[in-house]
Design an enzyme around this catalytic site. Structure first.
Site, mmCIF file in Angstrom:
data_model
loop_
_atom_site.group_PDB
_atom_site.id
_atom_site.type_symbol
_atom_site.label_atom_id
_atom_site.label_comp_id
_atom_site.label_asym_id
_atom_site.label_seq_id
_atom_site.Cartn_x
_atom_site.Cartn_y
_atom_site.Cartn_z
ATOM 1 C CE LYS A 80 46.866 32.162 54.648
ATOM 2 N NZ LYS A 80 47.957 31.559 55.315
ATOM 3 C CG ASP A 116 49.430 33.314 58.453
ATOM 4 O OD1 ASP A 116 48.867 32.574 59.259
ATOM 5 O OD2 ASP A 116 48.947 33.259 57.262
#
Ligand code: NAP
Length: 292
Positions: A80, A116
């Site tokens: 990420k 997220d």
């Protein structure tokens, strides 16, 4: 055996089908392909979603392939943060948080986004969080997304506990500079954690602890202070131990399945401009994971 043509029509794939996917390592237990493909079908979108295991040393080559072959992809553990150097542009959420879980590919350009962070914001709302003190477990991409959401919700102080303490300290320093938090980087040890929890309104688990019933002595699950709200990003068949224990003691809890579904729904909206029905999608995910 169906004929080739009817078989292809049956699964809804043809030469116009767009490819979306997940890259990470591991991905074998992910239910993202199930909920995404369900959503595309529900939204009557001609797309398919697959999961690819991509190791750290394969990331650049995989991303160059996806740049021309697919319309978008999700990124999970451990890519990420490292994906960012391979992208052409970032949305506000991805840029500020320093974490990307969703990438849109258009005309050979890659735009990184962070759904997220948006999922965390929605679940902090659900938990009724309006500022205060938070304890976060983990110092990776998910923890960075959570920090962004905590900042947006007006939190002022954060205790970051991580297995690798130096990473927790680095993230705490960054969070102080970026968001103006009073932030502490600490080890993932029961004594230190207990002290932080006593002073906290919210506990966020942003580690894989709980995914495989592997809570060890580092999590003092049986002594959660009264009134502590819990956001557990991990999920497991029947619920994680943290989640089950917290619900039993009547804490307010948001779980990893809700998080998974929200970040997926926001990713689909980012890619195709349509949001799947969240409650129905949550039902699909919970059935897959054996949630009651
Ligand atoms: P990441 O950037 O690779 O970071 C992983 C974090 O987990 C690091 O802080 C790492 O500590 C810690 N960790 C890994 N294995 C551990 C273990 N056995 N014991 C204790 N800590 C451990 O990954 P990420 O994107 O932040 O994701 C972290 C976790 O959050 C995922 O595994 C998943 O469980 C959860 N998550 C769930 C969703 C969802 O949709 N529900 C979305 C995002 C993340 P070190 O620094 O010591 O390696």
């Amino acid at each position: 055996m169906p004929s080739g043509e009817s078989y292809i029509r049956g699964v809804g794939i043809n030469s116009l089908t767009r490819l979306y996917c997940l890259i990470g390592d591991p991905v074998s237990k992910s239910i993202s392909p199930i909920i995404h493909n369900w959503a595309y079908s529900r939204l009557r979108t001609n797309a398919v979603y697959l999961a690819f295991r991509v190791r750290e040393d394969e990331l650049s080559r995989a991303v160059e392939g996806l740049r021309v072959l697919c319309s978008g992809f999700n990124v999970t553990i451990p890519h990420k943060t490292s994906i960012i150097r391979l992208l052409d542009d970032l949305t506000h959420e991805a840029y500020i948080s320093g974490s990307v879980n969703t990438v849109k590919a258009k005309n050979g350009e890659l735009l990184g986004h962070n759904t997220d962070a948006l999922a965390a914001l929605t679940l902090l709302d659900k938990l009724g969080c309006r500022g205060g003190v938070a304890t976060i477990l983990g110092a990776g991409g998910a923890a960075k997304s959570v920090l962004y959401a905590l900042w947006k919700k007006g939190f002022k102080k954060v205790y970051i506990h991580n297995r690798t303490e130096s990473r927790a300290k680095g993230l705490a320093e960054g969070a102080e500079k970026l968001y103006g938090f009073q932030a502490y980087g600490l080890p993932l040890e029961p004594g230190a954690l207990q002290e932080s929890l006593k002073r906290s309104d919210l506990l966020v688990n942003a580690t894989p602890l709980g995914m495989y019933e592997d809570y060890d002595k580092s999590l003092p699950i049986s002594s959660l202070p009264e009134g502590l709200r819990i956001l557990d990003l991990a999920y497991a068949r029947g619920g994680t131990r943290l989640e089950r224990e917290a619900l039993r003691r009547r804490h307010k809890v948001a779980n990893g399945v809700e998080f998974l579904v929200l970040q997926a729904a926001y990713a689909i909206d980012f890619w195709v401009g349509k949001t799947p029905p969240i409650d129905e999608m949550l039902g699909v995910a919970k059935r897959c994971l054996g949630y009651g």
